[in-house]
Structures are given as C-alpha cells and as structure tokens.
Design a protein around this motif. Structure first.
Motif, PDB file in Angstrom:
ATOM      1  N   UNK A 198       5.618   3.453  10.925  1.00  0.00           N
ATOM      2  CA  UNK A 198       4.974   2.228  10.440  1.00  0.00           C
ATOM      3  C   UNK A 198       3.597   2.539   9.860  1.00  0.00           C
ATOM      4  N   UNK A 199       2.853   3.440  10.496  1.00  0.00           N
ATOM      5  CA  UNK A 199       1.540   3.815   9.978  1.00  0.00           C
ATOM      6  C   UNK A 199       1.660   4.498   8.616  1.00  0.00           C
ATOM      7  N   UNK A 200       2.623   5.429   8.492  1.00  0.00           N
ATOM      8  CA  UNK A 200       2.802   6.139   7.231  1.00  0.00           C
ATOM      9  C   UNK A 200       3.231   5.188   6.108  1.00  0.00           C
ATOM     10  N   UNK A 201       4.057   4.196   6.436  1.00  0.00           N
ATOM     11  CA  UNK A 201       4.492   3.221   5.432  1.00  0.00           C
ATOM     12  C   UNK A 201       3.327   2.401   4.896  1.00  0.00           C
ATOM     13  N   UNK A 202       2.252   2.327   5.661  1.00  0.00           N
ATOM     14  CA  UNK A 202       1.064   1.585   5.212  1.00  0.00           C
ATOM     15  C   UNK A 202       0.147   2.453   4.345  1.00  0.00           C
ATOM     16  N   UNK A 203       0.480   3.751   4.207  1.00  0.00           N
ATOM     17  CA  UNK A 203      -0.344   4.676   3.415  1.00  0.00           C
ATOM     18  C   UNK A 203       0.520   5.399   2.380  1.00  0.00           C
ATOM     19  N   UNK A 204       1.218   4.653   1.512  1.00  0.00           N
ATOM     20  CA  UNK A 204       2.196   5.294   0.622  1.00  0.00           C
ATOM     21  C   UNK A 204       1.594   6.303  -0.353  1.00  0.00           C
ATOM     22  N   UNK A 244      -0.936   8.290   0.269  1.00  0.00           N
ATOM     23  CA  UNK A 244      -1.573   9.396   0.970  1.00  0.00           C
ATOM     24  C   UNK A 244      -0.590  10.252   1.748  1.00  0.00           C
ATOM     25  N   UNK A 245       0.410   9.633   2.356  1.00  0.00           N
ATOM     26  CA  UNK A 245       1.329  10.374   3.223  1.00  0.00           C
ATOM     27  C   UNK A 245       2.739   9.814   3.088  1.00  0.00           C
ATOM     28  N   UNK A 246       3.727  10.672   3.290  1.00  0.00           N
ATOM     29  CA  UNK A 246       5.129  10.280   3.169  1.00  0.00           C
ATOM     30  C   UNK A 246       5.922  10.872   4.328  1.00  0.00           C
ATOM     31  N   UNK A 247       6.932  10.148   4.757  1.00  0.00           N
ATOM     32  CA  UNK A 247       7.783  10.564   5.871  1.00  0.00           C
ATOM     33  C   UNK A 247       8.760  11.631   5.381  1.00  0.00           C
ATOM     34  N   UNK A 248       8.715  12.813   5.986  1.00  0.00           N
ATOM     35  CA  UNK A 248       9.632  13.891   5.595  1.00  0.00           C
ATOM     36  C   UNK A 248      10.801  14.029   6.556  1.00  0.00           C
ATOM     37  N   UNK A 249      10.634  13.570   7.791  1.00  0.00           N
ATOM     38  CA  UNK A 249      11.722  13.679   8.748  1.00  0.00           C
ATOM     39  C   UNK A 249      11.269  13.425  10.163  1.00  0.00           C
ATOM     40  N   UNK A 250      12.259  13.314  11.063  1.00  0.00           N
ATOM     41  CA  UNK A 250      12.024  13.082  12.476  1.00  0.00           C
ATOM     42  C   UNK A 250      12.811  14.094  13.289  1.00  0.00           C
ATOM     43  N   UNK A 251      12.166  14.658  14.293  1.00  0.00           N
ATOM     44  CA  UNK A 251      12.855  15.533  15.237  1.00  0.00           C
ATOM     45  C   UNK A 251      12.482  15.078  16.641  1.00  0.00           C
TER      46      UNK A 251
END
Length: 252
Positions: A32-38, A40-47
């Motif tokens: 949710x935090x990353x989605x608010x900073x399109x 500056x930062x992007x989601x690459x994956x989850x582990x």
C-alpha cells in the motif's frame, strides 16, 4: 551546444522493490505504501521466506530488498550474509536489538515495525538519492548556525544538537554512521563520517586512537596496555596511532 544538451534530464526510474517477510500483513502494508509512491518505487515481488528469496533474486534483479529479520529456516541477516552482491537493503523488524548487525552489514536503513508511512517515504528518499546523482538545487540550503568555540553541532534523525567539547567523550565509527558518546551516558547517532568529525573537532583535545575511534584526551582516566579508559569505556589504541596518543598524553 547541441539541442539535446538543453533538454531536462530524465527522472530516475522507480526503484524495483522486493519484500521478504513471513508475515502477510507486512506485505499488505508495504504494498500500500509503494502504491502511493508510483514515481519513486515499484513492487517487484513478494517472498515469504529467505530461501524463496534466494531463488527469486537469482532470476530477477531488484534495486531494493526490504528484509525482515526473524524468519523460520533462515533469518534475514543470514540471507544477507549469503548474498554475494546484495542490492540496497532495508531491514524491517520489530526489534531494535539487530541494529548493530545491520549497520555492520552495510544496510541503507533500519525500519522498526509498525512502519509509519512518513518514515517509509524518508527511506525511499535516501534510496533515490543513492540511486542517481542528485538534481542541482536552485538555492543552497541554509547552513547550520555557527557553533561557539567550545562546542560542535551534531546532526541526528531527531534534529541538530549542540554538544560542548567537554561533554563529548568518545567518537566511534559505526558502519555507515558515527556514535558520539556523551558524559551524561547518552549516545548520538549521526551520518557524519569519522573523517568529517576529526576535521570539525579541535586537534588539541581530540586524538585518533584507532581507525574507528576519536577520544577527548582531556577526559582520559588512564592508559592500560593498548586501551584508554574514558569513564566507564575502554577504547583501543591501534599501533599506528600509539605514538600520537602517547605524545598527547605527554608519556613519550
């Protein structure tokens, strides 16, 4: 001058971020935090575990690794030590006790859970500043007020604090940071380097005893072997610096 040189520089690409954490809630919050900073930062994956992350990182390059510490099978610190060329790393944990290990491993930042959005934004700003040359500023920031001759201003996360030389006992290198040990028992953590601190402190009173230590020679209680005793602290004296330390103590 070519016309291309007149064009503004393209903004840096958003940082590709991987989150490694065994708690699903942590993924929900950071996503949710990353989605608010399109921009500056992007989601690459989850582990959800360190072993899974090792496999992911072999196949997918990322810019930033948001890494939990306490995980089953393999801890975050063990994962970090196992990576031959880790990306920029931000540790995310509920425990402050891992800070020393974190900075010894060269992490960019250390976030304590629950992570506040404004603190997360500050971390992304640090990462962006390290990922690309900073853009020129139209005006230089106001300099800090000049310190009186008997003190120094030390910048920390909480602000800029004036410290009198007489109260500063030991300056200790601490990974990418410096710890300033005060006579009151407080410790200030600053992003200044040892070289910067040495240049800002009066050489008459502050002596380098080791690559990682500066000591207020006026507050030394005794020299014992290769250690200086300063209050309750023992500070090592390296062979390279021993001659200068003895000279300052007038023990040659």
């Amino acid at each position: 001058m070519s016309s291309s040189s007149l064009l503004p520089a393209a903004p840096p690409a958003p940082l590709r971020c991987l989150l490694v954490d065994d708690e699903p809630l942590a993924h929900t919050v950071l996503r949710a935090y990353l989605d608010r900073l399109p921009g500056l930062a992007a989601w690459a994956g989850s582990c959800y575990g360190a072993v899974e992350a090792l496999t992911f990182l072999r196949a997918t390059p990322v810019d930033v690794l948001f890494l939990d510490v306490d995980m089953p099978e393999l801890t975050g610190l063990e994962l970090l030590r196992a990576l031959p060329q880790p990306p920029a790393v931000v540790l995310c944990t509920a425990h402050a006790a891992h800070a020393l290990d974190a900075f010894e491993l060269g992490v960019v930042d250390y976030l304590l859970k629950p992570i506040r959005f404004e603190r997360f934004v500050k971390t992304i700003g640090r990462l962006q500043a390290g990922a690309a040359p900073p853009a020129p500023l139209p005006l230089a920031p106001d300099p800090p007020p000049p310190a009186p001759a008997d003190s120094i201003f030390i910048k920390t996360d909480a602000g800029t604090e004036r410290v009198r030389f007489a109260e500063l006992l030991v300056v200790e290198g601490y990974g990418n940071f410096v710890k300033c040990h005060l006579a009151s028992g407080r410790v200030l953590l600053t992003a200044e380097t040892m070289k910067q601190m040495e240049s800002e402190l009066p050489a008459l009173h502050f002596v380098r005893t080791h690559k990682s230590y500066l000591v207020n020679i006026t507050r030394v209680d005794r020299l014992s072997g290769n250690c200086l005793h300063v209050g309750s602290r023992e500070v090592p004296v390296g062979s390279t610096y021993r001659h200068g330390v003895l000279a300052s103590l007038k023990l040659r």
